[in-house]
Write a protein that holds these residues in place. Structure first.
Motif, PDB file in Angstrom:
ATOM      1  N   ILE A 134       0.834  -1.204   0.000  1.00  0.00           N
ATOM      2  CA  ILE A 134       0.000   0.000   0.000  1.00  0.00           C
ATOM      3  C   ILE A 134       0.864   1.247   0.000  1.00  0.00           C
ATOM      4  CG2 ILE A 134      -1.655   1.318   1.375  1.00  0.00           C
ATOM      5  CD1 ILE A 134      -2.815  -1.461   2.215  1.00  0.00           C
ATOM      6  N   ALA A 135       1.959   1.219   0.776  1.00  0.00           N
ATOM      7  CA  ALA A 135       2.864   2.372   0.791  1.00  0.00           C
ATOM      8  C   ALA A 135       3.461   2.616  -0.592  1.00  0.00           C
ATOM      9  CB  ALA A 135       3.969   2.164   1.824  1.00  0.00           C
ATOM     10  N   GLY A 136       3.843   1.523  -1.276  1.00  0.00           N
ATOM     11  CA  GLY A 136       4.389   1.666  -2.628  1.00  0.00           C
ATOM     12  C   GLY A 136       3.376   2.220  -3.603  1.00  0.00           C
ATOM     13  N   ILE A 137       2.134   1.754  -3.495  1.00  0.00           N
ATOM     14  CA  ILE A 137       1.078   2.240  -4.392  1.00  0.00           C
ATOM     15  C   ILE A 137       0.809   3.724  -4.155  1.00  0.00           C
ATOM     16  CG2 ILE A 137      -1.395   2.054  -4.904  1.00  0.00           C
ATOM     17  CD1 ILE A 137      -1.028  -0.999  -4.237  1.00  0.00           C
ATOM     18  N   THR A 138       0.692   4.112  -2.883  1.00  0.00           N
ATOM     19  CA  THR A 138       0.403   5.522  -2.590  1.00  0.00           C
ATOM     20  C   THR A 138       1.592   6.417  -2.921  1.00  0.00           C
ATOM     21  OG1 THR A 138       1.029   5.191  -0.264  1.00  0.00           O
ATOM     22  CG2 THR A 138      -1.310   4.996  -0.818  1.00  0.00           C
ATOM     23  N   PHE A 139       2.803   5.871  -2.876  1.00  0.00           N
ATOM     24  CA  PHE A 139       3.963   6.656  -3.303  1.00  0.00           C
ATOM     25  C   PHE A 139       3.821   7.037  -4.776  1.00  0.00           C
ATOM     26  CE2 PHE A 139       8.123   6.687  -5.429  1.00  0.00           C
ATOM     27  CZ  PHE A 139       8.739   7.722  -4.742  1.00  0.00           C
ATOM     28  N   ILE A 140       3.437   6.067  -5.607  1.00  0.00           N
ATOM     29  CA  ILE A 140       3.296   6.324  -7.044  1.00  0.00           C
ATOM     30  C   ILE A 140       2.100   7.229  -7.315  1.00  0.00           C
ATOM     31  CG2 ILE A 140       2.866   5.243  -9.297  1.00  0.00           C
ATOM     32  CD1 ILE A 140       4.305   2.722  -8.105  1.00  0.00           C
ATOM     33  N   THR A 141       0.968   6.933  -6.674  1.00  0.00           N
ATOM     34  CA  THR A 141      -0.228   7.731  -6.938  1.00  0.00           C
ATOM     35  C   THR A 141      -0.125   9.138  -6.354  1.00  0.00           C
ATOM     36  OG1 THR A 141      -1.313   6.794  -4.973  1.00  0.00           O
ATOM     37  CG2 THR A 141      -1.733   5.717  -7.096  1.00  0.00           C
ATOM     38  N   ALA A 258       7.381  11.867   0.103  1.00  0.00           N
ATOM     39  CA  ALA A 258       8.597  11.489   0.830  1.00  0.00           C
ATOM     40  C   ALA A 258       8.246  10.701   2.088  1.00  0.00           C
ATOM     41  CB  ALA A 258       9.392  12.746   1.185  1.00  0.00           C
ATOM     42  N   ALA A 259       7.202  11.109   2.804  1.00  0.00           N
ATOM     43  CA  ALA A 259       6.781  10.381   4.002  1.00  0.00           C
ATOM     44  C   ALA A 259       6.330   8.968   3.644  1.00  0.00           C
ATOM     45  CB  ALA A 259       5.652  11.141   4.701  1.00  0.00           C
ATOM     46  N   ARG A 260       5.610   8.824   2.548  1.00  0.00           N
ATOM     47  CA  ARG A 260       5.165   7.500   2.117  1.00  0.00           C
ATOM     48  C   ARG A 260       6.348   6.629   1.709  1.00  0.00           C
ATOM     49  NH1 ARG A 260       0.182   9.634  -1.692  1.00  0.00           N
ATOM     50  NH2 ARG A 260      -1.226  10.234   0.010  1.00  0.00           N
ATOM     51  N   ALA A 261       7.362   7.232   1.096  1.00  0.00           N
ATOM     52  CA  ALA A 261       8.547   6.481   0.685  1.00  0.00           C
ATOM     53  C   ALA A 261       9.255   5.894   1.905  1.00  0.00           C
ATOM     54  CB  ALA A 261       9.497   7.372  -0.102  1.00  0.00           C
ATOM     55  N   MET A 262       9.367   6.676   2.972  1.00  0.00           N
ATOM     56  CA  MET A 262      10.011   6.166   4.187  1.00  0.00           C
ATOM     57  C   MET A 262       9.231   4.986   4.755  1.00  0.00           C
ATOM     58  SD  MET A 262      11.438   9.547   6.186  1.00  0.00           S
ATOM     59  CE  MET A 262       9.890  10.447   6.165  1.00  0.00           C
ATOM     60  N   ALA A 310       1.613  14.197   7.911  1.00  0.00           N
ATOM     61  CA  ALA A 310       0.442  13.579   8.527  1.00  0.00           C
ATOM     62  C   ALA A 310      -0.537  13.075   7.472  1.00  0.00           C
ATOM     63  CB  ALA A 310      -0.247  14.583   9.452  1.00  0.00           C
ATOM     64  N   ASP A 311      -0.771  13.874   6.442  1.00  0.00           N
ATOM     65  CA  ASP A 311      -1.707  13.502   5.385  1.00  0.00           C
ATOM     66  C   ASP A 311      -1.208  12.283   4.610  1.00  0.00           C
ATOM     67  OD1 ASP A 311      -4.055  13.876   3.922  1.00  0.00           O
ATOM     68  OD2 ASP A 311      -3.052  15.087   2.411  1.00  0.00           O
ATOM     69  N   GLY A 312       0.083  12.289   4.276  1.00  0.00           N
ATOM     70  CA  GLY A 312       0.636  11.166   3.539  1.00  0.00           C
ATOM     71  C   GLY A 312       0.588   9.866   4.311  1.00  0.00           C
ATOM     72  N   LEU A 313       0.896   9.930   5.604  1.00  0.00           N
ATOM     73  CA  LEU A 313       0.893   8.716   6.422  1.00  0.00           C
ATOM     74  C   LEU A 313      -0.526   8.239   6.715  1.00  0.00           C
ATOM     75  CD1 LEU A 313       3.757   9.485   8.974  1.00  0.00           C
ATOM     76  CD2 LEU A 313       3.864   8.088   6.905  1.00  0.00           C
ATOM     77  N   MET A 314      -1.461   9.173   6.946  1.00  0.00           N
ATOM     78  CA  MET A 314      -2.828   8.764   7.261  1.00  0.00           C
ATOM     79  C   MET A 314      -3.514   8.093   6.080  1.00  0.00           C
ATOM     80  SD  MET A 314      -3.656   9.094  10.377  1.00  0.00           S
ATOM     81  CE  MET A 314      -5.402   8.756  10.155  1.00  0.00           C
ATOM     82  N   THR A 315      -3.107   8.419   4.862  1.00  0.00           N
ATOM     83  CA  THR A 315      -3.658   7.721   3.697  1.00  0.00           C
ATOM     84  C   THR A 315      -3.320   6.235   3.760  1.00  0.00           C
ATOM     85  OG1 THR A 315      -3.444   9.714   2.345  1.00  0.00           O
ATOM     86  CG2 THR A 315      -3.667   7.627   1.175  1.00  0.00           C
ATOM     87  N   ILE A 316      -2.105   5.914   4.200  1.00  0.00           N
ATOM     88  CA  ILE A 316      -1.695   4.523   4.325  1.00  0.00           C
ATOM     89  C   ILE A 316      -2.352   3.874   5.535  1.00  0.00           C
ATOM     90  CG2 ILE A 316       0.292   2.992   4.613  1.00  0.00           C
ATOM     91  CD1 ILE A 316       1.959   5.135   3.184  1.00  0.00           C
TER      92      ILE A 316
END
Length: 393
Positions: A134-141, A258-262, A310-316
């Motif tokens: 999921i993190a990889g998908i949201t990184f791309i999207t 960047a947060a999603r990538a981490m 916060a927004d990037g992490l909460m999506t995951i």
């Protein structure tokens, strides 16, 4: 499933979502003014159709999620993408307001079947490492807006809004091909007894965790949509130069990516409970900073950094955290229910903040209102994270 198939799952799902959101959601705001000028419809009439589409999508979340739980995601992801392409083509030819509303009911059906809920249900069911996937998908999207906003704007400029929508309709056929090919030969899931009987959602709704997540995610979507529609005029009202306003808004995307990538590189080592208990309060900090910071570019950088992370992490957390806290059984129906609960906050946010602006004669109280909503959401997530067991029978 193997690590290789996890990679295929990430790339296939990411492409369908990247193109799907880019063609089925982003174009609305970019064709709004050309449609006003061409057809003479008011902005309220046009945005009402979008609201109808969002409501339709939310209502269908539970039945679509149950379908994926029981039969897999190939049919909804494939036929939903085709339905979206047909809706875009019909939109390009529209000249009647009531037909436009019918088209957006169809578009809402396409959103429910081709976008987030069924896609994440498939990933949770099939991936060996769902959090990492999921993190990889949201990184791309996360780059969807960065790519599609200028592309759609260029299409509207070069082809007109009708020609642009026809081009996007053709592009939207690609996710249907990808979804059909990706799940070819993949057998439908064998649902546990609770899912087969339709009890998984009912059992989840007995748990405090379900209602904690529902309140947290509703608060998150209210804040996201509210800031998305009002942040630019809010910053302008504070007297920031236009270049500073646009740069602050633009920094949100790269920072959340960047947060999603981490989180992707952390993989399954990252507990979604802990990630949520970090990111939900971080959103409170961001909004309080927005409320008290001097209206200068440098002083507002901590706001955009905390908000974006916060927004990037909460999506995951919304996708993977639901599976971690409530389990994978009945995931599609459960996330459909959580999405349905969030439909009203999502559609009401721009209007509520506009009313607050009008009542106060400015945006002064808006960050405080959003911070209060964020604090409520953070408290709700703590409640959900502390619930570690199923409801009693």
């Amino acid at each position: 499933m193997t690590p290789t198939s996890d990679r295929r799952l990430i790339w296939g799902t990411a492409l369908t979502q990247f193109i799907g959101w880019g063609t089925l959601f982003i174009p609305f705001s970019l064709v709004l003014q050309p449609m006003e000028a061409d057809l003479g419809w008011s902005r309220w009439e046009l945005t009402g159709a979008l609201t109808v589409g969002l409501l339709t999508s939310g209502i269908l979340g539970i039945p679509v999620g149950r379908w994926v739980d029981r039969r897999g995601g190939r049919a909804p992801l494939t036929y939903g993408a085709l339905l979206g392409a047909a809706a875009l083509a019909a939109w390009a030819a529209v000249d009647s307001l009531w037909v436009f509303y019918l088209i957006w009911i169809v578009m809402g059906c396409a959103h429910a079947t081709a976008l987030w809920i069924p896609a994440m249900a498939v990933v949770v069911a099939l991936a060996r490492q769902p959090t990492k996937a999921i993190a990889g998908i949201t990184f791309i999207t996360g780059f969807t807006g960065t790519v599609f906003i200028p592309v759609v704007a260029a299409l509207v400029e070069g082809l007109g809004w009708r020609g642009a929508l026809l081009a996007l309709a053709a592009l939207q056929l690609l996710p249907a091909v990808i979804a059909w090919a990706q799940f070819r030969g993949v057998p439908p899931p064998t649902p546990p007894t609770a899912i087969a009987k339709g009890d998984a959602l009912r059992l989840a709704m007995r748990r405090p965790a379900f209602w904690g997540l529902a309140l947290c995610f509703a608060a998150h979507v209210f804040i996201g949509v509210g800031l998305g529609s009002h942040l630019v005029p809010l910053l302008r009202e504070h007297g920031l130069p236009e270049t500073s306003v646009l740069l602050i808004v633009a920094l949100h995307g790269p920072t959340q990516v960047a947060a999603r990538a981490m989180l992707y590189f952390a993989g399954n080592r990252a507990s979604m409970r802990l990630v949520g208990m970090f990111s939900a309060p971080l959103l409170v900090v961001a909004l309080l900073w927005l409320a008290v910071a001097p209206p200068t570019f440098v002083w507002l950088l901590p706001f955009v950094a905390c908000w974006a992370v916060a927004d990037g992490l909460m999506t995951i957390v919304r996708a993977a955290g639901t599976a971690e806290i409530l389990g994978r059984d009945g995931y599609g129906a459960i996330t459909g229910a959580l999405t349905l609960i969030g439909v009203l906050p999502r559609t009401a946010a721009p209007f509520v903040l506009a009313l607050a602006w009008e009542a106060a004669g400015g945006y002064g109280p808006v960050p405080w209102l959003l911070a209060a909503v964020a604090a409520l959401g953070a408290a709700a997530f703590v409640l959900a994270a502390r619930d570690r067991g199923p409801a009693p029978a």
